[in-house]
Design an enzyme around this catalytic site. Structure first.
Site, PDB file in Angstrom:
ATOM      1  CD  GLU A 175     -18.660 112.776 -32.105  1.00 13.77           C
ATOM      2  OE1 GLU A 175     -18.583 114.079 -32.126  1.00 13.77           O
ATOM      3  OE2 GLU A 175     -19.509 112.281 -32.919  1.00 13.77           O
ATOM      4  CG  ASN A 193     -19.070 120.873 -34.809  1.00 16.05           C
ATOM      5  OD1 ASN A 193     -19.741 120.517 -35.468  1.00 16.05           O
ATOM      6  ND2 ASN A 193     -18.789 120.021 -33.586  1.00 16.05           N
ATOM      7  NE  ARG A 195     -21.193 111.437 -47.456  1.00 13.11           N
ATOM      8  CZ  ARG A 195     -20.317 112.463 -47.459  1.00 13.11           C
ATOM      9  NH1 ARG A 195     -20.521 113.584 -46.702  1.00 13.11           N
ATOM     10  NH2 ARG A 195     -19.261 112.394 -47.975  1.00 13.11           N
ATOM     11  CB  THR A 196     -27.400 107.042 -47.770  1.00 16.90           C
ATOM     12  OG1 THR A 196     -28.360 107.177 -48.950  1.00 16.90           O
ATOM     13  CG2 THR A 196     -28.138 105.930 -46.820  1.00 16.90           C
TER      14      THR A 196
HETATM   15  N1  HPA Z   1     -19.333 115.105 -34.429  1.00 14.81           N
HETATM   16  C1  HPA Z   1     -19.692 114.145 -35.526  1.00 14.81           C
HETATM   17  N2  HPA Z   1     -20.343 114.691 -36.734  1.00 14.81           N
HETATM   18  C2  HPA Z   1     -20.082 115.959 -36.884  1.00 14.81           C
HETATM   19  C3  HPA Z   1     -19.687 116.728 -36.074  1.00 14.81           C
HETATM   20  C4  HPA Z   1     -19.358 116.350 -34.769  1.00 14.81           C
HETATM   21  O1  HPA Z   1     -18.976 117.229 -33.824  1.00 14.81           O
HETATM   22  N3  HPA Z   1     -19.840 118.043 -36.585  1.00 14.81           N
HETATM   23  C5  HPA Z   1     -20.361 117.969 -38.004  1.00 14.81           C
HETATM   24  N4  HPA Z   1     -20.595 116.467 -38.127  1.00 14.81           N
END
Ligand code: HPA
Length: 284
Positions: free
Chosen positions: A191, A247, A90-91
């Site tokens: 973040e 994650n 995707r974009t």
């Molecule tokens: N944060 C933002 N986008 C993401 C993350 C994350 O921890 N993991 C996969 N995409």
């Protein structure tokens, strides 16, 4: 440079992209669009028989996705009674091509006849019980990008934006799927732990009462999906959102976050994700 048409008349841009795809696929219509985000690309082989494949770069106003692991193809797939238009990648908003580039795939799918869209993504988890490989159904989203794909005064209702009928289909199939509120952040940087603490605090009051069991429900954070859902709802399409936890969110794991971890989680779980998508499609 993004094509001027996409910025000025995104619906006409989508019509042109759809005309091109119709020419390539020689098929009048598709019914379900499937957007395969980070971690989900390897699952596509399991869902049906690919009848046609076209490189995104060859379709008007599409770009090759910037994100490694986003295959950059559009496929026409037959799966049982369904004809699926699958976007391998995707974009993102943080590609800085404008919000209409992010919405283009959904608008094109609508022009191709799709009345339903399945949006998939890789996401960070704020729920310590949800470790990499866990899959959650998106029940609602919180668009924290400050951007909308809609025009002035397009006041659409976002209650039940993620179809309750389709979540139920998923939960009937697999009781172990999570129930998520997906927070879309702008990125491209992950973040900070402070941002994650703020998001958790914003939901501290309301979340517990919305979804009771802490193992079953939680917050996810990612850089896609919300804008596409808004686009789809404005076109009256039914939306199913699925997130693969890749994650634990920033500050919750001693490991640094990186995109390789996102892709590795997808590769490791591709057979299960493929089976899940195939099972869902069979029941749709
Ligand atoms: N944060 C933002 N986008 C993401 C993350 C994350 O921890 N993991 C996969 N995409």
């Amino acid at each position: 440079m993004i094509h001027e048409l996409l910025a000025n008349d995104p619906l006409l841009a989508a019509t042109r992209a759809a005309e091109h795809l119709r020419c390539v696929t020689k098929l009048g219509t598709h019914d379900i669009a499937l957007v395969l985000g980070s971690g989900w690309g390897d699952a596509v082989g399991s869902i049906g028989c690919t009848e046609h494949a076209v490189a995104m770069v060859d379709v008007p106003d599409f770009r090759k996705p910037n994100v490694p692991g986003h295959g950059g193809e559009i496929r026409s797939i037959s799966a049982g009674s369904h004809r699926i238009l699958a976007f391998l990648g995707r974009t993102h908003l943080n590609d800085k091509l404008g919000v209409n580039a992010t919405a283009h795939a959904v608008r094109t799918a609508h022009q191709m006849g799709c009345t339903t869209v399945i949006l998939t993504n890789g996401a960070g988890s704020l729920n310590p019980f949800w470790l990499p490989g866990f899959v959650a159904v998106i029940m609602d989203h919180d668009n924290q990008t400050g951007v909308s794909p809609l025009g002035p005064a397009e006041f659409i209702c976002m209650n039940d934006a993620y179809s309750p009928r389709l979540w139920q289909t998923c939960f009937d199939l697999r009781r172990d799927l999570g129930r998520a509120v997906y927070v879309q952040v702008p990125g491209p940087e992950y973040e900070t732990p402070a941002q994650i603490r703020r998001i958790r605090a914003q939901y501290a009051q309301s979340f517990g009462s919305m979804y009771e069991d802490p193992r079953k429900s939680g917050l996810l954070v990612g850089m896609s999906t919300g804008i596409e859902t808004i686009t789809a709802r404005a076109l009256d399409m039914e939306v199913l959102g699925l997130s693969l936890v890749t994650n634990l969110a920033a500050g919750m794991s001693p490991l640094p976050l990186n995109h390789k971890e996102v892709l590795d989680t997808g590769h490791a779980h591709a057979p299960e994700l493929g089976r899940l998508l195939a099972d869902i499609l069979e029941r749709m």
